[in-house]
Write an enzyme that holds these catalytic residues in place. Structure first.
Site, PDB file in Angstrom:
ATOM      1  N   LEU A   1       0.862  -1.172   0.000  1.00  0.00           N
ATOM      2  CA  LEU A   1       0.000   0.000   0.000  1.00  0.00           C
ATOM      3  C   LEU A   1       0.903   1.227   0.000  1.00  0.00           C
ATOM      4  O   LEU A   1       2.005   1.191   0.556  1.00  0.00           O
ATOM      5  CB  LEU A   1      -0.890   0.027   1.251  1.00  0.00           C
ATOM      6  CG  LEU A   1      -1.958  -1.065   1.374  1.00  0.00           C
ATOM      7  CD1 LEU A   1      -2.695  -0.928   2.702  1.00  0.00           C
ATOM      8  CD2 LEU A   1      -2.939  -1.022   0.222  1.00  0.00           C
ATOM      9  N   ASP A   2       0.428   2.313  -0.614  1.00  0.00           N
ATOM     10  CA  ASP A   2       1.192   3.554  -0.573  1.00  0.00           C
ATOM     11  C   ASP A   2       1.422   3.971   0.872  1.00  0.00           C
ATOM     12  O   ASP A   2       0.595   3.693   1.753  1.00  0.00           O
ATOM     13  CB  ASP A   2       0.431   4.683  -1.277  1.00  0.00           C
ATOM     14  CG  ASP A   2       0.369   4.506  -2.772  1.00  0.00           C
ATOM     15  OD1 ASP A   2       1.069   3.624  -3.298  1.00  0.00           O
ATOM     16  OD2 ASP A   2      -0.395   5.255  -3.411  1.00  0.00           O
ATOM     17  N   LYS A   3       2.520   4.664   1.110  1.00  0.00           N
ATOM     18  CA  LYS A   3       2.749   5.244   2.424  1.00  0.00           C
ATOM     19  C   LYS A   3       1.551   6.117   2.796  1.00  0.00           C
ATOM     20  O   LYS A   3       1.060   6.894   1.983  1.00  0.00           O
ATOM     21  CB  LYS A   3       4.029   6.090   2.403  1.00  0.00           C
ATOM     22  CG  LYS A   3       4.362   6.730   3.737  1.00  0.00           C
ATOM     23  CD  LYS A   3       5.614   7.576   3.630  1.00  0.00           C
ATOM     24  CE  LYS A   3       5.918   8.249   4.968  1.00  0.00           C
ATOM     25  NZ  LYS A   3       7.127   9.108   4.878  1.00  0.00           N
TER      26      LYS A   3
END
Length: 208
Positions: free
Chosen positions: A30-32
């Site tokens: 998942l994106d930061k």
């Protein structure tokens, strides 16, 4: 990963030119600052099965996103290739020399005077895909300073400290039995709080 290794002792890894301990058990990312459901493989067999499911697009991923502005259409599909920005190499963009297929579908859940809550399903898993695609149609994810700029960083007097993007459900096949499985997680407290504040501003429409 360090917490998982501490808890379980060991996890399988995907060998790509050698052991990658930092990727132990990791099948996807998942994106930061994006919250939500992730799946971690605990055996080599599970890792192979799950990796194949992601590669073959068997896994279904649905997200909740709070985006700037009011989306008038009840649903839609964004099919615009993505790649590294032609000038800003640290960004992903539709303006690229090496576009890769990217497909994002959205369904409006609630409309507010200045924002929209959407359910998003991605058919492909490109880096920053939802964030870039929603910004491309002029509805950046709230709190996304990279792709939304100042327009998406505040709600009234409330400073939004991260992008309001949440991986709500993840559907896959059990690596051993092949049975369909779906896992879900409610939005975290900060996102739920923003949603409640937006509702108090006057909900325009729940669906469509």
């Amino acid at each position: 990963v360090n917490a998982l290794l501490y808890h379980y002792g060991s996890l399988p890894f995907l060998a790509r030119g050698g052991a990658e301990r930092e990727r132990a058990g990791i099948v996807h990312r998942l994106d930061k600052d994006t919250s939500g459901v992730m799946v971690i493989a605990r055996t080599q067999e599970a890792l192979r099965s799950l990796s194949t499911q992601f590669k073959n697009r068997v896994v279904r991923k649905k997200y909740l996103a709070l985006v700037a502005g009011v989306i008038k259409k009840g649903s839609g599909t964004i099919e615009v290739g993505l790649g590294r920005h032609v000038k800003e190499r640290r960004k992903i963009s539709v303006h690229t020399h090496n576009a890769r297929e990217a497909v994002t579908s959205f369904l409006v859940k609630e409309r507010y005077p200045s924002a929209t809550l959407v359910e998003v399903e991605i058919k492909t898993g490109r880096t920053h895909q939802i964030r870039v695609h929603m910004a491309h149609i002029d509805h950046p994810v709230l709190g996304d300073r990279v792709y939304g700029g100042g327009r998406a960083s505040k709600f009234g007097e409330t400073i939004i400290t991260r992008q309001m993007l949440h991986a709500e459900t993840l559907s896959l096949l059990h690596p051993d039995t092949g049975h369909p499985m779906t896992f879900s997680a409610p939005p975290p407290a900060d996102m739920a709080e923003i949603i409640e504040k937006l509702r108090k501003t006057g909900k325009k429409s729940e669906v469509g």
